[in-house]
Each structure stands twice: as C-alpha cells, then as structure tokens.
Design a protein around this motif. Structure first.
Motif, PDB file in Angstrom:
ATOM      1  N   THR A 183       0.833  -1.208   0.000  1.00 22.48           N
ATOM      2  CA  THR A 183       0.000   0.000   0.000  1.00 22.48           C
ATOM      3  C   THR A 183       0.863   1.251   0.000  1.00 22.48           C
ATOM      4  OG1 THR A 183      -1.825  -1.106   1.156  1.00 22.48           O
ATOM      5  CG2 THR A 183      -1.737   1.292   1.295  1.00 22.48           C
ATOM      6  N   PHE A 184       1.928   1.245   0.798  1.00 19.66           N
ATOM      7  CA  PHE A 184       2.808   2.415   0.844  1.00 19.66           C
ATOM      8  C   PHE A 184       3.573   2.597  -0.457  1.00 19.66           C
ATOM      9  CE2 PHE A 184       2.016   2.834   5.355  1.00 19.66           C
ATOM     10  CZ  PHE A 184       2.187   4.202   5.548  1.00 19.66           C
ATOM     11  N   VAL A 185       3.881   1.497  -1.139  1.00 17.25           N
ATOM     12  CA  VAL A 185       4.481   1.631  -2.471  1.00 17.25           C
ATOM     13  C   VAL A 185       3.536   2.398  -3.386  1.00 17.25           C
ATOM     14  CG1 VAL A 185       5.205   0.363  -4.532  1.00 17.25           C
ATOM     15  CG2 VAL A 185       5.894  -0.454  -2.276  1.00 17.25           C
ATOM     16  N   GLY A 186       2.257   2.028  -3.332  1.00 22.45           N
ATOM     17  CA  GLY A 186       1.262   2.717  -4.140  1.00 22.45           C
ATOM     18  C   GLY A 186       1.103   4.166  -3.749  1.00 22.45           C
ATOM     19  N   LEU A 187       1.122   4.467  -2.452  1.00 17.54           N
ATOM     20  CA  LEU A 187       0.959   5.842  -1.991  1.00 17.54           C
ATOM     21  C   LEU A 187       2.127   6.715  -2.418  1.00 17.54           C
ATOM     22  CD1 LEU A 187      -0.419   5.242   1.630  1.00 17.54           C
ATOM     23  CD2 LEU A 187      -1.704   5.966  -0.389  1.00 17.54           C
ATOM     24  N   ARG A 188       3.352   6.199  -2.300  1.00 17.74           N
ATOM     25  CA  ARG A 188       4.523   6.975  -2.718  1.00 17.74           C
ATOM     26  C   ARG A 188       4.495   7.255  -4.214  1.00 17.74           C
ATOM     27  NH1 ARG A 188       7.701   3.162  -0.094  1.00 17.74           N
ATOM     28  NH2 ARG A 188       8.743   2.722  -2.064  1.00 17.74           N
ATOM     29  N   THR A 189       4.157   6.237  -4.983  1.00 13.93           N
ATOM     30  CA  THR A 189       4.081   6.417  -6.429  1.00 13.93           C
ATOM     31  C   THR A 189       2.966   7.383  -6.800  1.00 13.93           C
ATOM     32  OG1 THR A 189       4.833   4.126  -6.708  1.00 13.93           O
ATOM     33  CG2 THR A 189       3.895   5.217  -8.641  1.00 13.93           C
ATOM     34  N   ALA A 190       1.842   7.279  -6.109  1.00 10.59           N
ATOM     35  CA  ALA A 190       0.678   8.102  -6.423  1.00 10.59           C
ATOM     36  C   ALA A 190       0.922   9.570  -6.115  1.00 10.59           C
ATOM     37  CB  ALA A 190      -0.539   7.596  -5.654  1.00 10.59           C
ATOM     38  N   VAL A 191       1.583   9.879  -5.007  1.00 19.90           N
ATOM     39  CA  VAL A 191       1.799  11.289  -4.681  1.00 19.90           C
ATOM     40  C   VAL A 191       2.784  11.921  -5.665  1.00 19.90           C
ATOM     41  CG1 VAL A 191       3.733  11.012  -3.046  1.00 19.90           C
ATOM     42  CG2 VAL A 191       2.101  12.889  -2.755  1.00 19.90           C
ATOM     43  N   SER A 192       3.782  11.157  -6.105  1.00 19.67           N
ATOM     44  CA  SER A 192       4.708  11.670  -7.114  1.00 19.67           C
ATOM     45  C   SER A 192       4.002  11.895  -8.441  1.00 19.67           C
ATOM     46  CB  SER A 192       5.878  10.700  -7.308  1.00 19.67           C
ATOM     47  OG  SER A 192       6.618  10.545  -6.115  1.00 19.67           O
ATOM     48  N   THR A 213      10.604  22.197  -8.114  1.00 15.51           N
ATOM     49  CA  THR A 213       9.667  21.085  -8.329  1.00 15.51           C
ATOM     50  C   THR A 213      10.330  19.751  -7.994  1.00 15.51           C
ATOM     51  OG1 THR A 213      10.251  20.900 -10.683  1.00 15.51           O
ATOM     52  CG2 THR A 213       8.403  22.340 -10.129  1.00 15.51           C
ATOM     53  N   GLY A 214      11.616  19.625  -8.352  1.00 13.36           N
ATOM     54  CA  GLY A 214      12.342  18.404  -8.007  1.00 13.36           C
ATOM     55  C   GLY A 214      12.471  18.229  -6.508  1.00 13.36           C
ATOM     56  N   ALA A 215      12.779  19.327  -5.805  1.00  9.34           N
ATOM     57  CA  ALA A 215      12.888  19.263  -4.346  1.00  9.34           C
ATOM     58  C   ALA A 215      11.543  18.939  -3.711  1.00  9.34           C
ATOM     59  CB  ALA A 215      13.414  20.599  -3.817  1.00  9.34           C
ATOM     60  N   LEU A 216      10.480  19.471  -4.295  1.00 10.88           N
ATOM     61  CA  LEU A 216       9.134  19.194  -3.771  1.00 10.88           C
ATOM     62  C   LEU A 216       8.783  17.716  -3.920  1.00 10.88           C
ATOM     63  CD1 LEU A 216       6.506  20.311  -2.593  1.00 10.88           C
ATOM     64  CD2 LEU A 216       5.783  20.886  -4.919  1.00 10.88           C
ATOM     65  N   GLY A 217       9.062  17.147  -5.096  1.00 15.99           N
ATOM     66  CA  GLY A 217       8.810  15.729  -5.312  1.00 15.99           C
ATOM     67  C   GLY A 217       9.635  14.860  -4.378  1.00 15.99           C
ATOM     68  N   TYR A 218      10.892  15.237  -4.186  1.00 20.66           N
ATOM     69  CA  TYR A 218      11.757  14.491  -3.272  1.00 20.66           C
ATOM     70  C   TYR A 218      11.234  14.577  -1.846  1.00 20.66           C
ATOM     71  CZ  TYR A 218      15.918  13.054  -0.697  1.00 20.66           C
ATOM     72  OH  TYR A 218      16.782  12.428   0.163  1.00 20.66           O
ATOM     73  N   GLY A 219      10.729  15.755  -1.477  1.00 22.57           N
ATOM     74  CA  GLY A 219      10.189  15.939  -0.138  1.00 22.57           C
ATOM     75  C   GLY A 219       8.971  15.067   0.120  1.00 22.57           C
ATOM     76  N   PHE A 220       8.066  14.990  -0.858  1.00 18.47           N
ATOM     77  CA  PHE A 220       6.897  14.124  -0.723  1.00 18.47           C
ATOM     78  C   PHE A 220       7.317  12.665  -0.546  1.00 18.47           C
ATOM     79  CE2 PHE A 220       4.078  17.353  -2.989  1.00 18.47           C
ATOM     80  CZ  PHE A 220       3.301  17.593  -1.866  1.00 18.47           C
ATOM     81  N   ASN A 221       8.257  12.228  -1.376  1.00 15.68           N
ATOM     82  CA  ASN A 221       8.714  10.847  -1.309  1.00 15.68           C
ATOM     83  C   ASN A 221       9.386  10.551   0.030  1.00 15.68           C
ATOM     84  OD1 ASN A 221       9.215   8.246  -2.826  1.00 15.68           O
ATOM     85  ND2 ASN A 221      11.323   8.788  -2.348  1.00 15.68           N
ATOM     86  N   LEU A 222      10.200  11.478   0.504  1.00 13.35           N
ATOM     87  CA  LEU A 222      10.895  11.301   1.778  1.00 13.35           C
ATOM     88  C   LEU A 222       9.905  11.238   2.935  1.00 13.35           C
ATOM     89  CD1 LEU A 222      13.790  11.094   2.901  1.00 13.35           C
ATOM     90  CD2 LEU A 222      13.707  13.571   3.284  1.00 13.35           C
ATOM     91  N   PHE A 223       8.858  12.043   2.863  1.00 14.90           N
ATOM     92  CA  PHE A 223       7.840  12.031   3.906  1.00 14.90           C
ATOM     93  C   PHE A 223       7.194  10.652   4.026  1.00 14.90           C
ATOM     94  CE2 PHE A 223       3.286  12.312   4.897  1.00 14.90           C
ATOM     95  CZ  PHE A 223       3.334  12.839   6.175  1.00 14.90           C
TER      96      PHE A 223
END
Length: 207
Positions: free
Chosen positions: A132-141, A183-193
C-alpha cells in the motif's frame, strides 16, 4: 534568496502543493478502501483487472481534453485528472497487497479460531501495508507531475507549472531553472515524507 522568492513564487508553490494534496487525498480516500474490497475477492479483481490496467497504462496527458470537457478549465479539472491517475495506482497496489498477503499467517489465524473479519483486521490488513505504501509513494509523485503539467497546459493563473511555462516564453532562465529545481525538491520531499512514515508504521515489514 529573497529575490528568488519574490514575484509570487511562494504563492505559486503553495497552490501547486495544495492541488497535489487535494488530488492525492481524493485518490487515497477512494483507492485504499476500494482496493481492499477488490483485493479481498479474486473474482471481482479478475473482472475489473483489464479496466484498471487499461486506464493505468493510458498517459494522463491524453485524458486532459476529456476532463476539460467534463469539468471545464478550472482547478477542479486539474485535480480530477491527477486524482484519477493516482487512484488507479493506489487501487492496483492495495488490491495486489491484499491478494498476496502470506497465506501461512492467514491459515494460522483461522486454525486458532479467528473470524474472517478478525483475520482481515489483524493479518491481511497489516500484510498489505508495505505494498500500500508503495502505491501511496508512487501516487503522490504522479499527482505532483500531473498537476504541474496541467498548470502548464490547462488554463491556470498560478502554480509552478504556470511559472515554468511563463519563464520559458520570456526566456527568464534563472526563474526557469530555479522553478524546475524547486519542483524536483518538492517531489523528493513528498517521497521522503512517505518513506519516513512507512518506516515508522511498517517497521516490521519483511519479518
């Protein structure tokens, strides 16, 4: 740094983040329970598998005209197309995680007299969390990517995507490169969260 944030960049960043969170939130609220329901019954999953895979494989940009016709040029069209694409990713991963929960633990719970609801709540649910978390990380990106592209090409007055396309048109290279890096930093931040959240909530994965 102050010049970089001048001209409404902070506002554009906030609007992009807000749209991304809204799209992701809609997708998660619908996709997680729906994925659990579909994954719990293989017959249901097999009946909708083609539809899920078909739309999951369709480029989101190809859906822009359809969503513009249905929802117009406002913010909701951008959020809707991002939420739809993210929903399919979450739905697929959650259903896959439920279907592939380790049978040995399910059987052990049943042998000890656990009811089907108890087996799902105490075994299947936790077994499907890593996927599920794999899906959530992919989905937010994916939500972020689609929102930015939508801001570039679907009528928008603000957002990082609008700023990128405006910088390209006016050849404002510092603003263009700075916004792209942001935008790259924002995407990285979402993934790190989500990685940190997963490490706290699913620390037992693989054991």
């Amino acid at each position: 740094m102050s010049s970089f944030w001048s001209g409404g960049l902070a506002y554009d960043l906030g609007q992009t983040v807000l749209r991304t969170i809204q799209a992701f939130g809609i997708a998660a609220l619908i996709g997680v329970p729906l994925g659990i329901t579909i994954g719990s019954n293989q017959r249901i999953y097999r009946s909708v598998e083609f539809v899920i895979d078909f739309f999951r494989s369709t480029p989101a940009t190809a859906l822009f005209p359809l969503f513009m016709i249905i929802f117009g040029l406002g913010d909701f069209a951008k959020i809707a197309v991002a939420a739809f694409s993210a929903l399919l990713i979450i739905l697929f991963n959650v259903a896959y995680g439920v279907m592939n929960a380790r049978q040995t633990r399910r059987l052990a719970a049943r042998v000890m007299g656990a009811s089907p609801l108890r087996v799902f709540k105490d075994v299947t649910f936790y077994e499907c969390l890593p996927q599920t978390f794999v899906g959530l990380r992919t989905a937010v990106s994916l939500s972020l990517v689609i929102i930015i592209v939508a801001e570039m090409f679907i009528g928008s007055d603000n957002g990082l995507g609008k700023r990128i396309i405006d910088s390209q048109i006016t050849f404002d290279m510092p603003q263009l490169y700075g916004t792209i890096l942001l935008t790259g930093a924002l995407g990285y931040g979402f993934n790190l969260f989500f990685l940190n959240l997963e490490s706290r909530l699913v620390h037992w994965a693989g054991r």
